[in-house]
Scaffold this active site. Sequence first.
Site, PDB file in Angstrom:
ATOM      1  N   ARG A  98       0.829  -1.215   0.000  1.00 27.21           N
ATOM      2  CA  ARG A  98       0.000   0.000   0.000  1.00 27.21           C
ATOM      3  C   ARG A  98       0.859   1.260   0.000  1.00 27.21           C
ATOM      4  O   ARG A  98       0.437   2.290  -0.500  1.00 27.21           O
ATOM      5  CB  ARG A  98      -0.888   0.015   1.245  1.00 27.21           C
ATOM      6  CG  ARG A  98      -1.962  -1.051   1.226  1.00 27.21           C
ATOM      7  CD  ARG A  98      -3.014  -0.750   2.287  1.00 27.21           C
ATOM      8  NE  ARG A  98      -3.918  -1.891   2.426  1.00 27.21           N
ATOM      9  CZ  ARG A  98      -3.778  -2.829   3.356  1.00 27.21           C
ATOM     10  NH1 ARG A  98      -2.783  -2.774   4.205  1.00 27.21           N
ATOM     11  NH2 ARG A  98      -4.617  -3.837   3.425  1.00 27.21           N
ATOM     12  N   LYS A 105       3.055 -17.827   7.849  1.00 27.98           N
ATOM     13  CA  LYS A 105       2.264 -18.108   9.035  1.00 27.98           C
ATOM     14  C   LYS A 105       1.804 -16.776   9.640  1.00 27.98           C
ATOM     15  O   LYS A 105       2.460 -15.774   9.395  1.00 27.98           O
ATOM     16  CB  LYS A 105       3.055 -18.933  10.037  1.00 27.98           C
ATOM     17  CG  LYS A 105       3.986 -18.115  10.945  1.00 27.98           C
ATOM     18  CD  LYS A 105       4.554 -18.981  12.020  1.00 27.98           C
ATOM     19  CE  LYS A 105       5.448 -18.188  12.932  1.00 27.98           C
ATOM     20  NZ  LYS A 105       4.822 -17.454  13.993  1.00 27.98           N
ATOM     21  N   HIS A 136       9.211 -21.267   8.880  1.00 25.57           N
ATOM     22  CA  HIS A 136      10.634 -21.057   8.580  1.00 25.57           C
ATOM     23  C   HIS A 136      11.545 -21.946   9.421  1.00 25.57           C
ATOM     24  O   HIS A 136      12.708 -22.147   9.065  1.00 25.57           O
ATOM     25  CB  HIS A 136      11.012 -19.576   8.705  1.00 25.57           C
ATOM     26  CG  HIS A 136      11.113 -19.080  10.105  1.00 25.57           C
ATOM     27  ND1 HIS A 136      10.080 -18.473  10.757  1.00 25.57           N
ATOM     28  CD2 HIS A 136      12.138 -19.118  10.982  1.00 25.57           C
ATOM     29  CE1 HIS A 136      10.452 -18.165  11.974  1.00 25.57           C
ATOM     30  NE2 HIS A 136      11.697 -18.542  12.146  1.00 25.57           N
ATOM     31  N   LYS A 147      15.590 -24.364   8.615  1.00 21.53           N
ATOM     32  CA  LYS A 147      16.842 -24.299   9.372  1.00 21.53           C
ATOM     33  C   LYS A 147      17.642 -25.581   9.194  1.00 21.53           C
ATOM     34  O   LYS A 147      17.085 -26.673   9.197  1.00 21.53           O
ATOM     35  CB  LYS A 147      16.547 -24.072  10.862  1.00 21.53           C
ATOM     36  CG  LYS A 147      16.031 -22.672  11.159  1.00 21.53           C
ATOM     37  CD  LYS A 147      15.785 -22.515  12.636  1.00 21.53           C
ATOM     38  CE  LYS A 147      15.323 -21.094  12.949  1.00 21.53           C
ATOM     39  NZ  LYS A 147      16.378 -20.084  12.739  1.00 21.53           N
ATOM     40  N   GLU A 162      12.245 -17.488  23.794  1.00 21.80           N
ATOM     41  CA  GLU A 162      12.699 -16.186  23.291  1.00 21.80           C
ATOM     42  C   GLU A 162      12.961 -15.290  24.488  1.00 21.80           C
ATOM     43  O   GLU A 162      12.218 -15.342  25.465  1.00 21.80           O
ATOM     44  CB  GLU A 162      11.629 -15.542  22.420  1.00 21.80           C
ATOM     45  CG  GLU A 162      11.315 -16.304  21.144  1.00 21.80           C
ATOM     46  CD  GLU A 162      10.124 -15.688  20.425  1.00 21.80           C
ATOM     47  OE1 GLU A 162      10.334 -14.951  19.457  1.00 21.80           O
ATOM     48  OE2 GLU A 162       8.987 -15.936  20.853  1.00 21.80           O
ATOM     49  N   ASP A 189       1.239 -18.425  18.025  1.00 20.84           N
ATOM     50  CA  ASP A 189       2.443 -17.865  17.407  1.00 20.84           C
ATOM     51  C   ASP A 189       3.538 -18.923  17.247  1.00 20.84           C
ATOM     52  O   ASP A 189       4.232 -18.963  16.232  1.00 20.84           O
ATOM     53  CB  ASP A 189       2.950 -16.693  18.270  1.00 20.84           C
ATOM     54  CG  ASP A 189       4.122 -15.967  17.621  1.00 20.84           C
ATOM     55  OD1 ASP A 189       4.125 -15.858  16.380  1.00 20.84           O
ATOM     56  OD2 ASP A 189       5.030 -15.509  18.349  1.00 20.84           O
ATOM     57  N   HIS A 210       5.730 -23.969  14.836  1.00 22.53           N
ATOM     58  CA  HIS A 210       7.125 -24.391  15.035  1.00 22.53           C
ATOM     59  C   HIS A 210       7.225 -25.589  15.993  1.00 22.53           C
ATOM     60  O   HIS A 210       7.898 -26.576  15.707  1.00 22.53           O
ATOM     61  CB  HIS A 210       7.964 -23.261  15.645  1.00 22.53           C
ATOM     62  CG  HIS A 210       7.973 -22.006  14.841  1.00 22.53           C
ATOM     63  ND1 HIS A 210       7.833 -21.984  13.469  1.00 22.53           N
ATOM     64  CD2 HIS A 210       8.119 -20.713  15.207  1.00 22.53           C
ATOM     65  CE1 HIS A 210       7.891 -20.735  13.055  1.00 22.53           C
ATOM     66  NE2 HIS A 210       8.058 -19.954  14.084  1.00 22.53           N
ATOM     67  N   LYS A 212       7.841 -16.123  25.626  1.00 20.38           N
ATOM     68  CA  LYS A 212       8.568 -14.859  25.427  1.00 20.38           C
ATOM     69  C   LYS A 212       9.131 -14.400  26.758  1.00 20.38           C
ATOM     70  O   LYS A 212       8.635 -14.761  27.823  1.00 20.38           O
ATOM     71  CB  LYS A 212       7.617 -13.803  24.878  1.00 20.38           C
ATOM     72  CG  LYS A 212       7.311 -14.009  23.404  1.00 20.38           C
ATOM     73  CD  LYS A 212       6.803 -12.748  22.774  1.00 20.38           C
ATOM     74  CE  LYS A 212       6.667 -12.915  21.279  1.00 20.38           C
ATOM     75  NZ  LYS A 212       7.979 -13.012  20.602  1.00 20.38           N
TER      76      LYS A 212
END
Lengths: 503, 280
Positions: free
Chosen positions: A62, A166, A196, A200, A234, A253, A258, A354
């Site tokens: 956009r 995703k 992703h 790896k 994380e 998430d 994953h 997280k």
Amino acid sequence: MSTAAENPLLEGLKLRRTPEPCALVIFGASGDLTSRKLFPALYSLAVRRLLPERFGVIGVARTEQTTRQWAAAMKAAVKEHGRDDFDESVWSNLADGLRYVATDFADDEGQDAVVRELYELDEERGTEGNRVYYLAVPPAAFETIVNELGERRDSTRGWTRLIVEKPFGHDRASANGLNAVLSEHFGEHEVFRIDHYLGKETVQNMLALRFANGIFEPIWNRQFIDHVQITVAESIGVEGRAGFYESAGAIRDIFQNHLLQLVALTAMEPPIDFTADSVRNEKVKVLRSLHTPGPKSVVRGQYGPGLVEGEEVPGYREEESVDGESMTDTFVAAKLYVDNWRWADTPFYVRAGKRLARRETTIAIQFQRAPHPPFAEIAGDGLRPNVLLIHVQPDEGVSLAIGAKVPGQGMSIRTVHMDFVYGGTFRTGLPEAYERLILDAMLGDATLFTRADEVDEQWALVDTIVAAWNRDRPVFPNYEAGTWGPRSADELVQRDGRSWRRH
Amino acid sequence: MAQTLTDTSLAAVERALNEERDEGAQRTSVMTHVVWAPATWLKAAERTLAGLSERHPSRTILLTPAPRRKDGIDALVEVRTFPVGSSSRCIASEVVELTLKGERARAPGSIVNPLLITDLPVFCRWRGEPDWESPELEQLVQVVDRLVVDSSEWGGLPASYERLADLCDRVAVSDIAWSRTERWRAVLAAQWPAIRRAKALEVRGPQADALLLAGWLRSRLRKKVELVHRDARTVRRLAVDGSVVEAPGGAAPTPSDLLSDQLDVFGRDPIYESAVSAAR
């Protein structure tokens, strides 16, 4: 191109995996993913001459800007985020094929402009009508774009591939809805759902480790393995993704994609070959046989303020754009079982979160203790069970914890680690996951992408967990930033007489 | 740090290796890499090896024969460490440079044997043209899994290919000259099917590269292909029946890249062996 059977000159040549000529269309071209991951990956592929010689990229977003401005932004992104030294000649070759279209995704005229640019690329760069569409956009835009693409699809020229980022849906029903939209216009073989993690090297090395080594597979089962622990931790917070994260949480998430993919790769049976369907058939069997024994076997958490790497960080509810009363989970831990002969009664403890103590993704295979160590009891005080530890990130590699005698008088045994550090043994520079995945999509190899039925099974498990969560209201926040999650996560494992791996 | 040992023993070399190992570094090896480099080739060998150990962590044993000197072994033992990514960890590669003096130069097999890393493949890069009848070559062939040569370093072409062909039955052979022609072979392969009618190949480049390209075409097409060769340092021009072939794109690989590629190859290469047989 002819094959080695037709052309004897090809035999023995180490031909690079170079895709056929094609145009790549990136929807969401002004976004973070494009600048941080996709363009650095394209540049690295260009450095290694792995892109097709006749190639072009159309950016669609956009943001009002010209092709020149977009190309300048991508050049800066490659310089900042790329893993290779910047080479002006490589860039200028790539930049020659760049085009930018500023449009709303629902705007018919804008989409017509994209089609016109594609035909121009076919004419000017010889891309032969082959298209790779990359949907690097928020989920809300998927359906619009897929329908626009489907309606304008020219099935008489070249091939089409669609890469979908995703999250794929918000729950099982919405994922099935998206799959229905996709299947209206595209075959399953044309859809490449990215996770992703599968790009790896270490994740792929898991397959090499299991199926290229005769020593592991005979003991890769309930008889020899006590349990499996998978951690996707994380240390960062939501980092500007609060809008998405508020509605997703850790379970959508990380856990849904994953984490469950890592479980599937760990538990799957040997595929008959390494083709897309053989590998995915085995993975889906695992996903289909996964269950969690009950609500008490799943723990959720949300971080409060704390210290990460010595720095004070705010709690989740104090993060920018997060609801001050948010009930979003930033941590999830679960005990899962795989209901088959290989794994019956062997728990898979998984956790993702997280603002944990450090960034780490590991798969730990903990073997049964030696049945009868013939040493004095005290000798083995420092001894832990054998653990095969697969480091997915950072420092990709594998280590095996074994017991060894401490040198000196008497018999004292300690646990030592034998390490194989990926970057230390094969120092060719590990490709970024996106390099591998973009290249595979261009080549039409879907082995490392998620199939519709895998996504469906993953959501089925998540829906079951979320349905139970909807019946109660936990007290959040329940863990300090910079720790390993809520106390209840420890209890989940301790109830079984086990503990999370020490870090 | 490196240790220099004069008139030393292999046990002392092993001790020096142990001493040189940095406790913070992890020894990682994928092979033992033996390099036979007579004095005239030593500098070139060292240049190629620089940077290579980063890509192929190994124990590298550089053997320099000095048959006219008094019997003995001089050694330079070094452990090179490389940081792993952004972590504080390092990995180590071992380099042992041995000068084989006097009679020791005639017994490289027995000197290399105790220094090999158990269970890992052994590659031998032989610099220059081997003395085909020499016991040194015979001994090393018995110790190593793969012999890596560069036939463009040889003076006796094309006759030397006959000697090489005899060797292929006893050890897998890689030829860096052959590896160098790979980009050109891909270009020629893309000329299929027109190239199946080729009668003459014109090559401006090193003699070895030209002979191997012609041998390859003859053996793959199973027909006679005449070679017209004009010497140059690198392959600059290729023409089939007078039509110039477009040069492959991109930069040519460096000597280190070429050797590195060969160190990833295991087993015999029947296409190369056929090309060698047809190159004569």
